[in-house]
Write a protein that holds these residues in place. Structure first.
Motif, mmCIF file in Angstrom:
data_model
loop_
_atom_site.group_PDB
_atom_site.id
_atom_site.type_symbol
_atom_site.label_atom_id
_atom_site.label_comp_id
_atom_site.label_asym_id
_atom_site.label_seq_id
_atom_site.Cartn_x
_atom_site.Cartn_y
_atom_site.Cartn_z
ATOM 1 N N MET A 1 3.713 8.812 14.607
ATOM 2 C CA MET A 1 4.339 7.627 14.058
ATOM 3 C C MET A 1 3.277 6.602 13.650
ATOM 4 O O MET A 1 3.405 5.951 12.639
ATOM 5 N N TRP A 2 2.232 6.452 14.459
ATOM 6 C CA TRP A 2 1.172 5.507 14.136
ATOM 7 C C TRP A 2 0.483 5.903 12.837
ATOM 8 O O TRP A 2 0.170 5.063 12.008
ATOM 9 N N LYS B 1 0.190 3.689 9.516
ATOM 10 C CA LYS B 1 -1.128 3.380 8.969
ATOM 11 C C LYS B 1 -1.214 3.844 7.512
ATOM 12 O O LYS B 1 -1.741 3.126 6.656
ATOM 13 N N ALA B 2 -0.672 5.015 7.216
ATOM 14 C CA ALA B 2 -0.682 5.516 5.843
ATOM 15 C C ALA B 2 0.132 4.607 4.932
ATOM 16 O O ALA B 2 -0.261 4.325 3.800
ATOM 17 N N ALA C 1 1.085 -1.351 -0.844
ATOM 18 C CA ALA C 1 1.442 -2.260 0.245
ATOM 19 C C ALA C 1 0.297 -3.215 0.542
ATOM 20 O O ALA C 1 0.507 -4.416 0.746
ATOM 21 N N PHE C 2 -0.922 -2.712 0.558
ATOM 22 C CA PHE C 2 -2.079 -3.561 0.831
ATOM 23 C C PHE C 2 -2.282 -4.569 -0.290
ATOM 24 O O PHE C 2 -2.536 -5.753 -0.046
ATOM 25 N N ASP C 3 -2.160 -4.128 -1.538
ATOM 26 C CA ASP C 3 -2.291 -5.031 -2.681
ATOM 27 C C ASP C 3 -1.225 -6.107 -2.651
ATOM 28 O O ASP C 3 -1.492 -7.269 -2.974
ATOM 29 N N LEU C 4 -0.021 -5.741 -2.261
ATOM 30 C CA LEU C 4 1.065 -6.718 -2.170
ATOM 31 C C LEU C 4 0.757 -7.761 -1.103
ATOM 32 O O LEU C 4 0.958 -8.952 -1.323
ATOM 33 N N ALA C 5 0.245 -7.331 0.038
ATOM 34 C CA ALA C 5 -0.097 -8.276 1.105
ATOM 35 C C ALA C 5 -1.179 -9.252 0.643
ATOM 36 O O ALA C 5 -1.080 -10.462 0.875
ATOM 37 N N VAL C 6 -2.190 -8.745 -0.015
ATOM 38 C CA VAL C 6 -3.245 -9.613 -0.544
ATOM 39 C C VAL C 6 -2.664 -10.578 -1.565
ATOM 40 O O VAL C 6 -2.972 -11.777 -1.562
#
Length: 137
Positions: free
Chosen positions: A1-2, A6-7, A14-19
């Motif tokens: 699950m982790w 993480k993926a 998702a990372f670009d959206l957070a930034v």
């Protein structure tokens, strides 16, 4: 699950959206400053000292104040001036983001279009038949 989380969390989108959200929140404060301390005073000077923040409709007969802060202490008010300021903020943010996207698209390398696909097997067979018929005549 982790590993699944993480993926997902570190995947590009998702990372670009957070930034983008974090930068957007910081950018919002800059735009608020520009609107409140640069644009609105100029609009106020051009309109003879007009301040949108003090535009309100009293919803109670107890409200007799002329400024929004004092009126809110006296009773319920409909502060439509704050809405005008929010709309101006939105328009400025939208215009700046439009210009940023336009500039980013200009600097983005355009990839050459992919070569057209070759003829299909049926097209090759038809071309052979056509060529054979031409050779007979």
């Amino acid at each position: 699950m982790w590993n699944e989380f993480k993926a997902f969390a570190l995947r590009g989108n998702a990372f670009d959206l957070a930034v983008g959200v974090i930068i957007g929140a910081a950018f919002s404060k800059i735009v608020d400053g520009i609107v409140n301390y640069l644009i609105m005073p100029i609009i106020g000077a051009l309109t003879g000292g007009l301040n949108f923040d003090n535009f309100f409709l009293p919803l109670s007969s107890k409200v007799t104040a002329t400024t929004l802060a004092a009126a809110q202490e006296q009773g319920a008010v409909l502060a439509y001036g704050a809405l005008i300021t929010a709309i101006i903020n939105f328009l400025i943010v939208a215009f700046v983001l439009f210009q940023l996207v336009k500039a980013a698209n200009r600097f983005k390398r355009s990839e050459p279009p992919p070569p057209p696909p070759g003829p299909t097997k049926s097209e090759e067979l038809l071309a052979e038949i056509r060529d054979a018929l031409k050779a007979k005549t």
